[in-house]
Scaffold this active site. Structure first.
Site, PDB file in Angstrom:
ATOM      1  NE  ARG A 323     -52.227  57.568  81.916  1.00 50.16           N
ATOM      2  CZ  ARG A 323     -53.531  57.642  81.795  1.00 50.16           C
ATOM      3  NH1 ARG A 323     -54.243  58.301  82.689  1.00 50.16           N
ATOM      4  NH2 ARG A 323     -54.138  57.036  80.807  1.00 50.16           N
ATOM      5  CB  CYS A 354     -43.358  78.006  80.819  1.00 52.06           C
ATOM      6  SG  CYS A 354     -42.775  78.726  82.335  1.00 52.06           S
ATOM      7  CE1 TYR A 382     -47.536  52.354  80.967  1.00 50.74           C
ATOM      8  CE2 TYR A 382     -49.786  52.053  81.709  1.00 50.74           C
ATOM      9  CZ  TYR A 382     -48.656  51.569  81.095  1.00 50.74           C
ATOM     10  OH  TYR A 382     -48.643  50.282  80.611  1.00 50.74           O
TER      11      TYR A 382
HETATM   12  N1  LLP Z   1     -47.551  44.487  77.067  1.00 51.40           N
HETATM   13  C1  LLP Z   1     -47.195  45.271  76.057  1.00 51.40           C
HETATM   14  C2  LLP Z   1     -46.519  44.668  74.899  1.00 51.40           C
HETATM   15  C3  LLP Z   1     -47.450  46.650  76.093  1.00 51.40           C
HETATM   16  O1  LLP Z   1     -47.112  47.414  75.077  1.00 51.40           O
HETATM   17  C4  LLP Z   1     -48.097  47.211  77.227  1.00 51.40           C
HETATM   18  C5  LLP Z   1     -48.365  48.638  77.319  1.00 51.40           C
HETATM   19  C6  LLP Z   1     -48.449  46.346  78.281  1.00 51.40           C
HETATM   20  C7  LLP Z   1     -48.173  44.985  78.165  1.00 51.40           C
HETATM   21  C8  LLP Z   1     -49.119  46.833  79.514  1.00 51.40           C
HETATM   22  O2  LLP Z   1     -50.382  47.382  79.257  1.00 51.40           O
HETATM   23  P1  LLP Z   1     -51.327  47.817  80.457  1.00 51.40           P
HETATM   24  O3  LLP Z   1     -51.748  46.552  81.179  1.00 51.40           O
HETATM   25  O4  LLP Z   1     -50.571  48.716  81.355  1.00 51.40           O
HETATM   26  O5  LLP Z   1     -52.461  48.492  79.806  1.00 51.40           O
HETATM   27  N2  LLP Z   1     -48.700  55.530  78.723  1.00 51.40           N
HETATM   28  C9  LLP Z   1     -50.030  55.087  78.381  1.00 51.40           C
HETATM   29  C10 LLP Z   1     -50.127  53.583  78.308  1.00 51.40           C
HETATM   30  C11 LLP Z   1     -49.156  52.975  77.326  1.00 51.40           C
HETATM   31  C12 LLP Z   1     -49.220  51.468  77.279  1.00 51.40           C
HETATM   32  C13 LLP Z   1     -48.129  50.903  76.455  1.00 51.40           C
HETATM   33  N3  LLP Z   1     -48.062  49.472  76.412  1.00 51.40           N
HETATM   34  C14 LLP Z   1     -51.002  55.662  79.398  1.00 51.40           C
HETATM   35  O6  LLP Z   1     -50.577  56.348  80.315  1.00 51.40           O
HETATM   36  O7  LLP Z   1     -52.220  55.454  79.295  1.00 51.40           O
END
Ligand code: LLP
Length: 426
Positions: A323, A354, A382
């Site tokens: 992240r 690297c 994540y």
């Molecule tokens: N529903 C859908 C359709 C989504 O696309 C996502 C996340 C969630 C639910 C869940 O969202 P949350 O409650 O976790 O915010 N890798 C990124 C975050 C990407 C989120 C993608 N979609 C990070 O590390 O911040």
């Protein structure tokens, strides 16, 4: 000795200068399993879930854990046993749900690029709902379901075009995002869906982004979605459930997102006021259920003083904790053992990969020596699910703590594991 509080982490604490996860000493777990090591608190996960459950008490609501946040089987088991469904985005995630004993009937399938094979797999498993993201996908799903002589349960993801005020890479509800169908096209697409006999329209959904720390974007999105429900139902199409997605943020660095329970009290008041209080609700939280339930323990390999900057080189890297490199994200970094006479120096905390992008924390005040261990906080979401084998680094091990017991739930990957599917030339 001072015992600094760890705000936002009620299940992590210092006792006599040693970091504990629930009743387990983190250093003992690192001794037993090595580093980098992810440690999760089961109680922290269940407490985060309980906040949603209190918010929805007395309502017809289904919490579908967005497993992309952390899809480790043991984590899925915790949520499946607590009654959660799952929000999935691939056939692979569906296999994980099944391997963890989750109920396919409580699975919703999101994502803009579902393949025909994934649709068949999900239909055969009997998932609860397809969250369809485009008209083209709707037609393909109708075709696949017809060929299997099944009716696919569908909800259409609408793009409410509200700004979630978060990092551009993780905002998804704006007009120029690839997700969902435009608000102004939604009614027509619903009418099209309703005309296809192999589809059964059951819901509507939206998801506006991730790491949202205020209620306003949710309230705005709810208004937009409810306007659509009114016009879709006026056209004679019944909407059984409304899915408001996930996205609620966590405290990484003094952020103050609302508690799920508080947010939902506010949202449900609006739902009631607009006369939709009787509808079945769905939510898809990911990060807010697991993010602050996990930390990653890493060992300090070297200290490298420099004129401009000093570096603290640790054995965890961007392949384990992607992240910071991807989103310039902040993760708090704390020692496993508090120094009796802290002499803080400022370091960039970096990994062995690297790439200059391989940093975990910048300009951090730490009192450390080589061989000490650090914990990277807010690492439950994540991190492992986005980890890679870059630089042929095996994925870290994972431990789940439950009170005074701890269980290894993922073995550390060996280098041989990382190339076991490769085929040597003759
Ligand atoms: N529903 C859908 C359709 C989504 O696309 C996502 C996340 C969630 C639910 C869940 O969202 P949350 O409650 O976790 O915010 N890798 C990124 C975050 C990407 C989120 C993608 N979609 C990070 O590390 O911040």
């Amino acid at each position: 000795m001072t015992q600094p509080a760890l705000p936002g982490h009620p299940y992590f604490s210092y006792r006599d200068g040693a970091l504990f996860v629930e009743e387990m000493r983190a250093s003992e777990l690192a001794d037993a399993h090595g580093t980098p090591l992810f440690i999760y608190s089961k109680a922290a996960m269940l407490a985060a879930l309980a906040s949603y459950q209190r918010g929805f008490a007395g309502r017809h609501a289904q919490i579908c854990y967005a497993m992309k946040a952390n899809s480790s089987l043991a984590v899925l088991q915790v949520f499946a046993r607590a009654g959660c469904g799952f929000d999935i985005v691939s056939g692979g995630e569906l296999e994980r749900v099944q391997a963890a004993g989750g109920n396919a009937g409580k699975v919703i399938f999101s994502g803009v690029g579902k393949t025909r094979a994934e649709m068949r797999q999900a239909l055969a498993a009997g998932i609860g709902c397809f969250n369809v993201e485009s008209e083209a996908e709707l037609d393909v799903l109708a075709e696949v379901a017809a060929a299997m002589a099944l009716r696919a349960p569908v909800s259409i993801r609408v793009n409410p075009n509200v700004d979630p005020k978060t990092h551009p890479y993780i905002s998804t509800g704006l007009k120029d995002n690839k997700f969902g169908v435009a608000h102004e096209d939604a009614l027509r697409i619903y009418q099209h869906a309703a005309s296809l006999p192999s589809l059964r329209v059951i819901g509507i959904d939206c998801h506006i982004g991730s790491q949202i720390t205020e209620a306003t974007p949710y309230l705005d999105a709810m208004d937009r979605v409810l306007d659509l429900v009114t016009s879709i139902e006026a056209a004679g199409i019944d909407i059984e459930h409304i899915d408001f997605g996930g996205g609620l943020g966590i405290a990484y660095n003094g952020d103050t997102p609302p508690e799920a329970e508080v947010l939902w009290r506010e949202l449900l008041a609006k739902l009631d006021a607009r006369g939709f209080g009787h509808k079945k609700l769905m939510v898809e939280p990911g990060r807010s259920l697991v993010g602050n339930a996990g930390l990653c323990v890493s060992e300090v390999l070297y200290l490298k003083p420099g004129e401009q900057k000093s570096f603290c080189i640790i054995d965890a890297a961007m392949n384990d904790l992607p992240r910071p490199a991807m989103y310039q994200a902040f993760h708090a970094i704390v020692p496993l053992a508090l120094a009796s006479q802290a002499q803080d120096q400022r370091y960039d905390v970096v990994g062995p990969i690297c790439e200059s992008g391989d940093w975990i924390g910048r300009d951090r005040a730490l009192s450390v020596a080589a061989g000490d261990r650090l914990a990277v906080l807010s690492a439950g979401a994540y991190c492992m699910s986005m980890s890679s084998n870059y630089n042929t680094r095996g994925r870290a091990a994972e431990v789940l703590v439950d009170g005074a017991s701890a269980r290894l739930v993922r073995q550390r990957e060996t280098p041989a594991d990382t190339f076991k599917n490769e085929i040597l030339l003759p």
